[in-house]
Structure formats: C-alpha cells, structure tokens
Design an enzyme around this catalytic site. Structure first.
Site, PDB file in Angstrom:
ATOM      1  N   GLU A 270       0.898  -1.224  -0.064  1.00 12.70           N
ATOM      2  CA  GLU A 270       0.140  -0.128   0.003  1.00 12.70           C
ATOM      3  C   GLU A 270       0.824   1.223   0.095  1.00 12.70           C
ATOM      4  O   GLU A 270       1.903   1.151   0.715  1.00 12.70           O
ATOM      5  CB  GLU A 270      -0.933   0.025   1.215  1.00 12.70           C
ATOM      6  CG  GLU A 270      -1.722   1.292   1.576  1.00 12.70           C
ATOM      7  CD  GLU A 270      -2.403   1.257   2.945  1.00 12.70           C
ATOM      8  OE1 GLU A 270      -3.516   1.974   3.032  1.00 12.70           O
ATOM      9  OE2 GLU A 270      -1.832   0.715   3.875  1.00 12.70           O
ATOM     10  N   LYS A 330      -9.632   0.168  -2.236  1.00 10.82           N
ATOM     11  CA  LYS A 330      -9.884  -0.096  -0.758  1.00 10.82           C
ATOM     12  C   LYS A 330     -11.432   0.111  -0.473  1.00 10.82           C
ATOM     13  O   LYS A 330     -11.812   1.230  -0.812  1.00 10.82           O
ATOM     14  CB  LYS A 330      -8.868   0.569   0.042  1.00 10.82           C
ATOM     15  CG  LYS A 330      -9.266   0.097   1.653  1.00 10.82           C
ATOM     16  CD  LYS A 330      -8.287   0.988   2.433  1.00 10.82           C
ATOM     17  CE  LYS A 330      -8.212   0.538   3.919  1.00 10.82           C
ATOM     18  NZ  LYS A 330      -7.135   1.070   4.705  1.00 10.82           N
ATOM     19  N   CYS A 387      -4.453  -3.045   3.958  1.00 17.88           N
ATOM     20  CA  CYS A 387      -4.247  -2.681   5.304  1.00 17.88           C
ATOM     21  C   CYS A 387      -5.439  -3.325   6.366  1.00 17.88           C
ATOM     22  O   CYS A 387      -5.577  -4.584   6.499  1.00 17.88           O
ATOM     23  CB  CYS A 387      -4.050  -1.166   5.397  1.00 17.88           C
ATOM     24  SG  CYS A 387      -3.392  -0.552   6.965  1.00 17.88           S
TER      25      CYS A 387
END
Length: 521
Positions: A270, A330, A387
């Site tokens: 990321e 995301k 994440c």
C-alpha cells in the site's frame, strides 16, 4: 452453597488483571494462552447480579486490554484519538457485562454451569460482531480470535472462521473459571469435567485437516519492502518521490536473486507509489522501467484522485510496456485516519484531523485482481485486501469466494513507528490464510512483511524499517474451506442467539424475585 463473589475492589482488580493478561495474548509478546486466563478472570469478576456493576467491571477489563494494545494509535495520531478509541472499544465489554447480568437471570442459566458456558460464549461473540460493524463500519481489532495465530486452536478458523475461534477461546476461559470454582468447593467431579472439556477443545483443533499443497499450479512471486525516509505520524509519506524510488530500487534488487522473467508477479505494498502513475508520467516511467527490468507484472499500491473529489486507496496491476490493466480500490477506509467523519466537531479534540486534507472514498468492487500468466497459460486471480481490511471477515471472504487463489495483504505501517501494530496485523493475515486455505503475502512499506503458508505458518518475514525483498513460490488453491462456504452464517447465528438469551434472561428475572437469584452459580 457457592462461594460469594469477591469484594467489589477485588472484583475490579480481577477485571484489570484479566484485561491486561488478554492484551498480552496478542503480539507482542503473543502469549496466546494468556487469553484463556484473561477471559477466566473476566468471568470470575462478573459474578454479581447487577447490570450496572458488571458494566463497570467490563469497562475496566476493556480499558486494561485495549488501551495498551492499540498504543500504535497514540503513535500515529496522538493521545486524544487513542484515548477515545480505547474507551469506545472498552464500552463494548461494558455492554457485554451488562448483557451477561441480564442473560444469566434466566431460570435455567443461573442454575446451570453448562448453560452459563453457552450463554457467555454466545454473548461474547455477538458483542464482538457488533463491535466489528458499528459505528463507522466498526473496528474488529482485538477480537479474541486474533490472539491465537501461534496456537493450535487457530485451526478452528478453517471450520467456522474467526467467530468460531473467538467462541472457543471464550469457552476455554469459562471452563478454567468453572474448574477453579469447583475446586474451591472440593467438587472433584465438576473440576475434572470442566478440565476434560477444555482438553477436548484443544484436542479437537489438532484433528482439523489443514492442507497446504498446490491445486492449480504455483505462482513465482517477488515482494518489495522499500522502506520510508522517516517513520512517524500520518505525514510519514511527506517525501513521496523518495518512497517511490525506494520501491523501484527494491524491485531491481530482486534481480540479485532471480533472473529477468523468472517471476510471475512482483508485489508492492500500500502506498508503494503515493504518486498516481495513471496521471503522473514520471512515476509511470519509473514503474514501467522497473517492471521491464524484472520482466514481470507488478501489483502496485497507489492512490487515485477522481474529478468528483476525494481519493481512492488503490492497487493497480501494471503490465510492462502497457501500464494499468486491472485495479482494486480499498472498500473500507479507516475512519479518523483516511477520512474524517464529523470533521468540524472532531477538530475541537485533535488538530490531527487536518493532516487528512482529502477524505478517502470507498471502492465498490471485490478485492480480486486478474493476473495474466504466460508461464501458466491462464489468468490467475489474486485476492487483494488493503491494510486494515484484513480485520474484516466479509472483505477477505468475498475476495476468496470471487476466485482468489492466493491472498495479498498490502499495507503501510510507516505511521505506527516501532509499535506492535504490524505484528498484530500479521497475526490476522496468518489466520486468514488458515480460514480460507490460501497462501498469503503480507507486504508492507516498512515491515513486518511475510510469506505465509495456507496453514498459517510464516515461511519468510522481514524486520521493521528496513529495505527488504521476499521471493517465494506460492501454491495456488481453488477449493473452499468450510469457513469460506459458511460465510456469515456463524456470525448471524451468534447475533440472533445473543438477543434471544438476553430477552429470555429478562423474562426470567421478571418472573422471579430478586432475592431468589444468587450472585453466581
């Protein structure tokens, strides 16, 4: 006659010790057995028949657990957000304490240790599910299941996911507490029975089959941990070009271990490029040159800025000489870190909200990124999560059910300094590997990065704040585990049962005089 509950001050000490012990079950240090002891102490501390008092006990336990567990939030955004998040998470344990007091008042429950075991476990899992869904999409960090990555009990996630594993951990805590209470009463049969049931849960985990072999070939993978110039708070990526250069250099460093064209894909973390290569020609040139040199497509963590406003946290599949051929954005941005709800109100408590100048917006598509593999002669589907998404059951499960043959967890831990955030996240990635039977790569900008086998074993790992590369051959798997097939059903059942036992307890209490109910069975 049962022993009376301890004095109130001793009850709060039990709760504080139980919460602290449970925190120690999580990385670091990861003493996974401490979760059983911590849950047992919570059960013992909640023996009074008072919803308000048990709520206080739960709050103390929660603060002792969550505040030291999420010190990484203090590192990233400061004391006020850390304290607020700690209190919020602890309040769910307070809710559990009150709900336990109500549910235990049912006639069958307060008379039976077995029913208390069932009700305690059901309530715990139900409250964990609520905590992971609300508010602002929830915050599942600190679920009991996530403390068990090194435990043999982790195999239960293969059967029923994290709800089942949390249930088993809670059940072991209750059984230990019941064994202690029975031993104090010199009730040998009940003591042995509780310990035997606990041993049965452990043995049951050893019988769960965890397969690791390839079912659809293998994927030759390189992963690049480029490091950042300065670890710190949310502004750790102030030198965006340097971070991009680090990951380009790390990609070329793979050639010290493999020949050009030998890898099927290279994985970046990321924010590996915090400059959007789809609009920035210089960034695009650097990434394409690195991809050409290594002779492989690259999964690059980056950002997108749509004309409508906001930004996406995005992974792009970069094909050498072509550019972006697939993307994933995301789905669950982190509130108060990647976007700021109630910005004007929250600014009164912390100026750190102004570090987030442009709110992140959620993606809408599942985390599946296609990779055209010339060597395999087909398209491989990569299940990708970014994440904190690894903490959310549904997001990871959807990536696998949509065809993900391996899992990739792209993350950026730079803002959390030298705290335990990265190792706590790694524990979640390991459990996801077991839950879905998929080889998994956690790749971070700064570490900890790791290659994880489908049985949760860490095959390779890196240290924090170093530049490092990983090279691995990952087994591609297509079969679905029982947990993947069951989907949300275990959580839904726990939620429904939790409501039922609280209502049943309230009805039972209404029909019975208060002085007929003991503090503890």
């Amino acid at each position: 006659m049962p022993y009376p509950p301890p004095a109130r001050w001793a009850t709060l000490l039990l709760a504080g010790a139980g919460g602290w012990l449970t925190r120690m079950a999580f990385p670091d240090p990861g003493w996974w057995g401490a979760a059983f002891a911590g849950t047992a102490l919570l059960y013992l501390a909640l023996r009074r028949d008072s919803a308000r008092w048990n709520a206080l006990v739960g709050l103390v336990w929660g603060l002792a657990c969550f505040a030291p567990m999420i010190t990484w939030a203090y590192e990233a955004v400061g004391p006020v957000p850390w304290a607020a998040l700690s209190v919020l998470e602890a309040s769910y344990v307070a809710l559990f304490g009150a709900a336990w007091a109500w549910a235990r008042r049912g006639h069958a429950v307060w008379r039976s240790g077995a029913w208390q075991l069932v009700v305690f476990v059901v309530l715990w899992v139900g409250v964990e599910e609520l905590r992971g869904a609300w508010p602002f999409g929830g915050f599942p960090w600190g679920r009991l299941a996530f403390s068990q990555a090194d435990s043999p009990l982790a195999a239960y996630t293969w059967l029923g996911g994290t709800p089942l594993l949390s249930a088993v951990v809670a059940a072991l805590g209750v059984l230990l507490a019941r064994a202690l209470l029975a031993a104090r009463r010199v009730a040998a049969g009940r003591t042995v029975g509780a310990l035997a049931a606990a041993a049965g849960l452990v043995v049951g985990a050893l019988l769960v089959p965890l397969e690791t072999g390839a079912e659809a070939g293998t994927l030759r993978t390189g992963a690049v941990q480029g490091n950042v110039p300065e670890p710190g708070r949310l502004d750790a990526f102030g030198q965006r070009r340097q971070v991009l250069d680090n990951h380009v250099a790390g990609t070329r460093a793979l050639l010290d271990r493999v020949a050009p064209g030998e890898l099927d894909v290279v994985l970046w973390p990321e924010n590996g490029s915090d400059i959007d290569p789809q609009v920035d020609a210089e960034a695009a040139g650097l990434i394409d040159a690195a991809a050409r040199d290594v002779g492989a497509p690259m999964l690059v963590g980056t950002v997108e800025y749509p004309e409508s406003g906001g930004r996406y946290n995005t992974a792009v599949m970069w094909q050498p000489g072509t550019g972006v051929v697939a993307t994933y954005s995301k789905q669950r941005p982190a509130p108060f870190a990647e976007y700021i709800p109630m910005r004007g109100f929250v600014r009164h408590f912390s100026s750190a909200v102004d570090l987030v100048t442009r709110d992140m917006i959620p993606g809408t598509e599942p985390g599946v990124v296609p990779l055209a593999s010339e060597r395999l002669g087909r398209t491989v589907l990569i299940g990708d999560v970014i994440c904190f998404e690894v903490a959310y059951d549904g997001i990871v499960r959807e990536a696998v059910r949509e065809g993900g043959e391996v899992l990739v967890v792209q993350t950026n831990n730079a803002s959390f300094g030298w705290t335990d955030e990265s190792t706590q996240q790694l524990a979640m990635s390991r459990l996801r590997a077991i839950e879905h039977g998929r080889a998994t790569v956690q790749i971070s900008t700064v570490g900890v990065s790791a290659v994880i086998a489908p049985n949760g074993a860490v095959v390779q790992s890196t240290e924090l704040f170093t530049a490092a590369q990983l090279v691995a051959t990952l087994p591609l798997r297509t079969s679905l585990t029982p947990a993947t097939r069951l989907g949300e059903w275990p959580a839904w059942v726990a939620d429904a049962l939790a409501v039922c036992v609280v209502v049943a307890g309230a009805v039972g209490a209404y029909r019975m005089r208060r002085d007929e109910r003991p503090d503890a069975a």
